[in-house]
Design an enzyme around this catalytic site. Structure first.
Site, short mmCIF file in Angstrom:
data_model
loop_
_atom_site.label_atom_id
_atom_site.label_comp_id
_atom_site.label_asym_id
_atom_site.label_seq_id
_atom_site.Cartn_x
_atom_site.Cartn_y
_atom_site.Cartn_z
CE LYS A 10 -0.47 2.93 4.19
NZ LYS A 10 0.16 3.74 2.69
CE1 TYR A 50 5.14 3.19 3.36
CE2 TYR A 50 5.21 5.03 4.81
CZ TYR A 50 5.00 3.74 3.79
OH TYR A 50 3.62 2.77 4.28
CG PHE A 58 3.20 9.33 -3.32
CD1 PHE A 58 4.22 8.62 -2.49
CD2 PHE A 58 3.53 9.04 -4.78
CE1 PHE A 58 4.09 7.43 -2.46
CE2 PHE A 58 4.43 8.44 -5.09
CZ PHE A 58 4.72 7.34 -4.23
NE ARG A 86 1.74 -5.43 -2.66
CZ ARG A 86 2.39 -4.49 -2.73
NH1 ARG A 86 2.41 -3.61 -1.10
NH2 ARG A 86 2.74 -3.75 -3.70
NE ARG A 103 -3.92 -0.66 -0.09
CZ ARG A 103 -2.19 -0.60 -0.41
NH1 ARG A 103 -1.91 -1.41 -1.74
NH2 ARG A 103 -1.03 -0.48 0.45
CG ASN A 113 -2.60 2.88 0.98
OD1 ASN A 113 -2.45 3.52 1.56
ND2 ASN A 113 -2.14 2.39 0.03
CG HIS A 116 3.26 -1.22 4.10
ND1 HIS A 116 3.04 -0.61 2.90
CD2 HIS A 116 3.80 -2.22 4.55
CE1 HIS A 116 4.68 -0.98 2.49
NE2 HIS A 116 5.05 -1.94 3.49
CD GLU A 127 8.17 -3.11 4.75
OE1 GLU A 127 6.51 -4.00 4.65
OE2 GLU A 127 8.10 -2.92 3.53
P1 CMP Z 1 2.20 1.61 0.86
O1 CMP Z 1 1.72 0.45 0.47
O2 CMP Z 1 2.46 1.91 2.33
O3 CMP Z 1 3.72 1.74 -0.10
C1 CMP Z 1 3.90 3.28 -0.80
C2 CMP Z 1 2.46 4.47 -0.25
O4 CMP Z 1 2.98 5.55 -0.88
C3 CMP Z 1 1.54 3.70 -0.56
O5 CMP Z 1 1.10 2.54 0.30
C4 CMP Z 1 0.27 5.19 -0.71
O6 CMP Z 1 -0.24 5.35 0.29
C5 CMP Z 1 1.49 6.17 -1.24
N1 CMP Z 1 0.96 5.85 -2.70
C6 CMP Z 1 2.30 5.52 -3.54
N2 CMP Z 1 1.95 5.69 -4.63
C7 CMP Z 1 1.51 7.14 -4.87
C8 CMP Z 1 0.23 8.10 -5.79
N3 CMP Z 1 1.02 7.64 -7.77
N4 CMP Z 1 0.39 8.85 -5.77
C9 CMP Z 1 -0.01 9.44 -4.13
N5 CMP Z 1 0.36 8.82 -3.17
C10 CMP Z 1 0.90 6.77 -3.79
#
Ligand code: CMP
Length: 137
Positions: A10, A50, A58, A86, A103, A113, A116, A127
């Protein structure tokens, strides 16, 4: 079973020059890199990718983050790639995240984070089709 998964580095990790370290961790964990490219999310692409998070608190922050700078998209391959990737990236929830995961090293927030990774076989197919349609099924 040999599987493919999609890893996205990211913007927050890209701008802080963590690409090399993250790729080294992925390779050291036994993944083969099948394709890698810089990708630039637009709001339209982020809204498709997404889609399932639309309406969540969020969502706008997530779309803004993904469009803020380039990302790196990587198709990785290995036995049990989806579950193992994962595990390597660590949980989205910092309280559940294991020490030594990507992470753990590079996340700056729950949204910011660093990476992904696809969470299922269906997600990986979906994806890869969205980000790298030339390699989709
Ligand atoms: P990602 O693996 O890209 O998948 C969805 C994204 O949403 C996740 O990583 C985070 O960047 C974001 N995300 C998921 N849950 C939350 C949360 N509770 N608060 C803020 N951001 C979130």
């Amino acid at each position: 079973m040999i599987e493919q998964s999609l890893l996205i580095i990211k913007p927050n990790a890209v701008v802080h020059h963590h690409i090399g370290h993250i790729i080294a961790m992925v390779e050291q964990a036994g993944f083969n890199l099948k394709y890698i490219n810089i990708i630039r999310f637009t709001p339209e692409l982020a809204s498709v990718f997404y889609e399932m998070h639309k309406g969540k608190s969020f969502y706008d922050r997530l779309v803004n983050l993904m469009c803020s700078a380039p990302c790196v998209g990587i198709i990785v391959e290995k036995e049990n790639a989806i579950e193992d990737l994962r595990g390597l990236i660590g949980d989205v929830n910092p309280e559940k995240r294991k020490v030594g995961t990507i992470r753990d090293f590079f996340a700056e927030g729950i949204t910011e984070n660093a990476v992904h990774a696809s969470d299922s076989k269906e997600s990986a197919e979906r994806e890869i089709n969205i980000i790298f349609p030339q390699f989709g099924t």
